[in-house]
Design a protein around this motif. Structure first.
Motif, PDB file in Angstrom:
ATOM      1  N   LEU A  68      13.802 -11.658  37.045  1.00  9.74           N
ATOM      2  CA  LEU A  68      14.314 -12.995  36.774  1.00  9.74           C
ATOM      3  C   LEU A  68      13.670 -13.465  35.480  1.00  9.74           C
ATOM      4  CD1 LEU A  68      14.847 -12.639  39.852  1.00  9.74           C
ATOM      5  CD2 LEU A  68      14.516 -15.101  40.092  1.00  9.74           C
ATOM      6  N   ALA A  69      14.460 -13.948  34.547  1.00 12.23           N
ATOM      7  CA  ALA A  69      13.933 -14.269  33.218  1.00 12.23           C
ATOM      8  C   ALA A  69      14.497 -15.580  32.677  1.00 12.23           C
ATOM      9  CB  ALA A  69      14.254 -13.136  32.246  1.00 12.23           C
ATOM     10  N   ARG A  70      13.679 -16.221  31.803  1.00  6.10           N
ATOM     11  CA  ARG A  70      14.087 -17.410  31.065  1.00  6.10           C
ATOM     12  C   ARG A  70      13.620 -17.282  29.620  1.00  6.10           C
ATOM     13  NH1 ARG A  70      16.335 -21.997  32.816  1.00  6.10           N
ATOM     14  NH2 ARG A  70      16.646 -22.264  35.074  1.00  6.10           N
ATOM     15  N   ALA A  71      14.408 -17.860  28.729  1.00  5.54           N
ATOM     16  CA  ALA A  71      14.073 -17.798  27.309  1.00  5.54           C
ATOM     17  C   ALA A  71      12.972 -18.792  26.956  1.00  5.54           C
ATOM     18  CB  ALA A  71      15.315 -18.085  26.473  1.00  5.54           C
ATOM     19  N   ARG A 117      18.264 -14.340  25.604  1.00  5.20           N
ATOM     20  CA  ARG A 117      18.352 -14.714  24.186  1.00  5.20           C
ATOM     21  C   ARG A 117      19.721 -15.302  23.861  1.00  5.20           C
ATOM     22  NH1 ARG A 117      17.106  -9.906  20.285  1.00  5.20           N
ATOM     23  NH2 ARG A 117      19.042  -9.161  21.266  1.00  5.20           N
ATOM     24  N   ALA A 118      20.765 -14.763  24.494  1.00  7.24           N
ATOM     25  CA  ALA A 118      22.117 -15.253  24.237  1.00  7.24           C
ATOM     26  C   ALA A 118      22.390 -16.596  24.910  1.00  7.24           C
ATOM     27  CB  ALA A 118      23.137 -14.222  24.717  1.00  7.24           C
ATOM     28  N   ALA A 119      21.736 -16.865  26.043  1.00  9.09           N
ATOM     29  CA  ALA A 119      21.957 -18.126  26.784  1.00  9.09           C
ATOM     30  C   ALA A 119      20.592 -18.709  27.150  1.00  9.09           C
ATOM     31  CB  ALA A 119      22.800 -17.876  28.028  1.00  9.09           C
ATOM     32  N   PRO A 120      19.876 -19.304  26.183  1.00  9.54           N
ATOM     33  CA  PRO A 120      18.500 -19.745  26.419  1.00  9.54           C
ATOM     34  C   PRO A 120      18.339 -20.854  27.459  1.00  9.54           C
ATOM     35  CG  PRO A 120      19.286 -20.470  24.264  1.00  9.54           C
ATOM     36  CD  PRO A 120      20.296 -19.518  24.797  1.00  9.54           C
ATOM     37  N   ALA A 121      19.408 -21.528  27.834  1.00  5.99           N
ATOM     38  CA  ALA A 121      19.286 -22.609  28.807  1.00  5.99           C
ATOM     39  C   ALA A 121      19.430 -22.111  30.244  1.00  5.99           C
ATOM     40  CB  ALA A 121      20.332 -23.684  28.528  1.00  5.99           C
ATOM     41  N   GLN A 122      19.772 -20.854  30.420  1.00  6.59           N
ATOM     42  CA  GLN A 122      20.055 -20.344  31.756  1.00  6.59           C
ATOM     43  C   GLN A 122      18.963 -19.389  32.241  1.00  6.59           C
ATOM     44  OE1 GLN A 122      23.925 -18.518  31.823  1.00  6.59           O
ATOM     45  NE2 GLN A 122      24.934 -20.260  30.866  1.00  6.59           N
ATOM     46  N   MET A 123      18.828 -19.330  33.567  1.00 12.26           N
ATOM     47  CA  MET A 123      17.980 -18.306  34.140  1.00 12.26           C
ATOM     48  C   MET A 123      18.811 -17.038  34.299  1.00 12.26           C
ATOM     49  SD  MET A 123      16.054 -17.762  37.733  1.00 12.26           S
ATOM     50  CE  MET A 123      17.496 -16.847  38.243  1.00 12.26           C
ATOM     51  N   ALA A 138       9.218 -25.092  18.844  1.00  7.08           N
ATOM     52  CA  ALA A 138       9.427 -26.526  18.574  1.00  7.08           C
ATOM     53  C   ALA A 138      10.671 -26.749  17.736  1.00  7.08           C
ATOM     54  CB  ALA A 138       8.193 -27.095  17.871  1.00  7.08           C
ATOM     55  N   ASP A 139      11.041 -25.745  16.943  1.00  5.37           N
ATOM     56  CA  ASP A 139      12.243 -25.855  16.102  1.00  5.37           C
ATOM     57  C   ASP A 139      13.503 -25.453  16.861  1.00  5.37           C
ATOM     58  OD1 ASP A 139      11.716 -23.190  16.402  1.00  5.37           O
ATOM     59  OD2 ASP A 139      11.589 -22.718  14.266  1.00  5.37           O
ATOM     60  N   GLY A 140      13.367 -25.114  18.135  1.00  8.15           N
ATOM     61  CA  GLY A 140      14.521 -24.736  18.950  1.00  8.15           C
ATOM     62  C   GLY A 140      14.929 -23.292  18.821  1.00  8.15           C
ATOM     63  N   LYS A 141      14.205 -22.528  18.001  1.00  4.45           N
ATOM     64  CA  LYS A 141      14.557 -21.116  17.829  1.00  4.45           C
ATOM     65  C   LYS A 141      14.007 -20.272  18.974  1.00  4.45           C
ATOM     66  CE  LYS A 141      14.868 -21.181  12.770  1.00  4.45           C
ATOM     67  NZ  LYS A 141      14.333 -20.597  11.500  1.00  4.45           N
ATOM     68  N   PHE A 142      14.677 -19.165  19.208  1.00  7.73           N
ATOM     69  CA  PHE A 142      14.272 -18.238  20.251  1.00  7.73           C
ATOM     70  C   PHE A 142      12.893 -17.674  19.934  1.00  7.73           C
ATOM     71  CE2 PHE A 142      14.245 -13.808  21.905  1.00  7.73           C
ATOM     72  CZ  PHE A 142      14.365 -14.082  23.255  1.00  7.73           C
ATOM     73  N   ALA A 202       0.995  -1.938  25.034  1.00  5.02           N
ATOM     74  CA  ALA A 202       2.050  -2.903  24.723  1.00  5.02           C
ATOM     75  C   ALA A 202       3.391  -2.183  24.624  1.00  5.02           C
ATOM     76  CB  ALA A 202       1.736  -3.624  23.416  1.00  5.02           C
ATOM     77  N   ILE A 203       4.423  -2.824  25.110  1.00  3.80           N
ATOM     78  CA  ILE A 203       5.741  -2.199  25.157  1.00  3.80           C
ATOM     79  C   ILE A 203       6.803  -3.258  24.889  1.00  3.80           C
ATOM     80  CG2 ILE A 203       6.082  -2.547  27.643  1.00  3.80           C
ATOM     81  CD1 ILE A 203       7.345   0.279  27.705  1.00  3.80           C
ATOM     82  N   SER A 204       7.926  -2.854  24.353  1.00 10.82           N
ATOM     83  CA  SER A 204       9.003  -3.790  24.041  1.00 10.82           C
ATOM     84  C   SER A 204      10.060  -3.790  25.141  1.00 10.82           C
ATOM     85  CB  SER A 204       9.664  -3.411  22.717  1.00 10.82           C
ATOM     86  OG  SER A 204      10.775  -4.250  22.461  1.00 10.82           O
ATOM     87  N   MET A 205      10.601  -4.977  25.422  1.00 13.43           N
ATOM     88  CA  MET A 205      11.689  -5.141  26.379  1.00 13.43           C
ATOM     89  C   MET A 205      12.977  -5.574  25.672  1.00 13.43           C
ATOM     90  SD  MET A 205      10.368  -4.336  29.227  1.00 13.43           S
ATOM     91  CE  MET A 205       8.719  -3.997  29.823  1.00 13.43           C
ATOM     92  N   ALA A 206      13.023  -5.380  24.371  1.00  9.81           N
ATOM     93  CA  ALA A 206      14.150  -5.877  23.592  1.00  9.81           C
ATOM     94  C   ALA A 206      15.476  -5.257  24.002  1.00  9.81           C
ATOM     95  CB  ALA A 206      13.898  -5.637  22.103  1.00  9.81           C
ATOM     96  N   ASP A 207      15.453  -4.039  24.556  1.00  9.23           N
ATOM     97  CA  ASP A 207      16.707  -3.383  24.925  1.00  9.23           C
ATOM     98  C   ASP A 207      17.137  -3.676  26.362  1.00  9.23           C
ATOM     99  OD1 ASP A 207      14.547  -1.983  25.968  1.00  9.23           O
ATOM    100  OD2 ASP A 207      15.652  -0.089  26.025  1.00  9.23           O
ATOM    101  N   ARG A 208      16.338  -4.408  27.104  1.00 14.03           N
ATOM    102  CA  ARG A 208      16.666  -4.718  28.491  1.00 14.03           C
ATOM    103  C   ARG A 208      17.790  -5.758  28.555  1.00 14.03           C
ATOM    104  NH1 ARG A 208      14.974  -1.031  32.254  1.00 14.03           N
ATOM    105  NH2 ARG A 208      12.719  -1.045  32.597  1.00 14.03           N
ATOM    106  N   ASP A 209      18.637  -5.612  29.572  1.00 15.05           N
ATOM    107  CA  ASP A 209      19.775  -6.524  29.700  1.00 15.05           C
ATOM    108  C   ASP A 209      19.331  -7.969  29.889  1.00 15.05           C
ATOM    109  OD1 ASP A 209      18.751  -6.191  32.254  1.00 15.05           O
ATOM    110  OD2 ASP A 209      20.713  -5.987  33.225  1.00 15.05           O
TER     111      ASP A 209
END
Length: 319
Positions: free
Chosen positions: A164-167, A140-146, A171-175, A127-134
């Motif tokens: 190519l990524a999507r957020a 995360r900053a624009a959850p409605a966009q690809m 159910a509560d709308g949180k990331f 398992a690896i984290s992608m949290a630092d990837r652009d």
């Protein structure tokens, strides 16, 4: 007292010589005009051909990315359905991702992360984290966009690629994390090979920041050379300043120094630029052949006129 023939012959000789020189000058002028017009016509034709190829490739690339985006959205819906029944186990997440990836032949891997960036379906890798990837941060900053990443080396599958990524949202709308598709540059390069760019031509895909994503050139010894760099020619920058969506220019390519007539077009709907360059030397070979034939024809006519002048002069001389 001089005879009439003794004065007429020198005058005839001068007229014949001057006439031949005048015809030769006219031929030189005509030849220069024909050669210049032929050169301009071929350059215009090369520009139009490059524009057409860039447009076709851009449309194809856009269609391929839309297909991947449809897959991402389908996976998001499937994950929402699973989440509605409770937090799905990792094997269910992996199965949903793999089922969708199987419908996307261009995608190397389709993965899911949690809100912290930890990959939930790394396969047989740790398992690896992608949290630092652009792309993670942008989604995360624009959850409605690809989001489309810059070219980068994969951490799980390795090698150069594009993401190519999507957020994901709860159910509560949180990331809640992202879903992302990894596409290797070799796959994108195969798409570029559909363009007939000639022996020394090139087709290139760049990000909007002008980083090289992938490139196809028939004589390129290292197809991955320059990936991730943004070294481009000044004429490209100047043309983009005038029209960022579509244009053409002539310059030596920064990567290999080959002079090309290059056209570019923005990939519709995605932050990428498609460029097609046709080597001027490839078209110049045909131009040289064409102009050589014209020059040979003019020289032949000039030689016939000169020979005719000699015949006329000899016949005018007294025996």
């Amino acid at each position: 007292m001089l005879s009439r023939s003794s004065t007429r012959l020198p005058r005839l000789r001068r007229r014949l010589i001057l006439g031949n020189l005048a015809v030769l000058a006219a031929f030189v002028l005509i030849g220069a005009l024909v050669f210049d017009r032929s050169h301009r016509t071929r350059e215009a034709s090369a520009r139009q051909t490059a524009l057409n190829l860039a447009h076709a490739l851009g449309q194809n690339m856009g269609a391929g990315f839309r297909q991947v985006d449809d897959g991402l959205q389908a996976l998001l819906k499937r994950l929402d359905d699973l989440q509605a029944k409770g937090t799905p186990p990792p094997n269910e997440v992996a199965r949903a991702a793999e089922n969708e990836r199987a419908r996307l032949p261009a995608v190397e891997a389709l993965r899911v992360t949690d809100a912290s960036g930890l990959v939930l379906n790394p396969g047989d890798r740790p398992a690896i984290s992608m949290a630092d990837r652009d792309y993670f941060q942008a989604a995360r900053a624009a959850p409605a966009q690809m989001v489309v990443s810059e070219p980068q080396r994969g951490r799980i599958v390795g090698g150069w690629g594009l993401v190519l990524a999507r957020a994901r949202t709860g159910a509560d709308g949180k990331f809640a994390g992202i879903v992302y598709a990894s596409i290797k540059t070799e796959r994108l390069r195969e798409e570029l090979k559909h363009a007939d760019v000639g022996p020394q031509g090139a087709a290139t895909l760049r990000s909007r920041s002008l980083q090289l994503i992938t490139r196809y050139a028939p004589r390129d010894p290292d197809p991955e050379a320059g990936i991730g760099t943004s070294k481009v020619s000044r004429p490209l920058l100047a043309s983009l300043a005038q029209d960022a969506a579509r244009g053409s220019f002539v310059s030596r390519t920064a990567l290999d120094g080959v002079e090309r007539v290059t056209a570019y077009e923005a990939v519709p709907g995605y932050p990428m630029l498609l460029l097609v360059g046709l080597a001027t030397e490839d078209s110049r070979t045909a131009w040289h052949r064409e102009t050589g034939l014209v020059a040979a024809g003019l020289l032949l006519v000039q030689a016939l006129l000169a020979w005719g002048s000699v015949v006329i002069y000899r016949r005018a001389r007294p025996d």
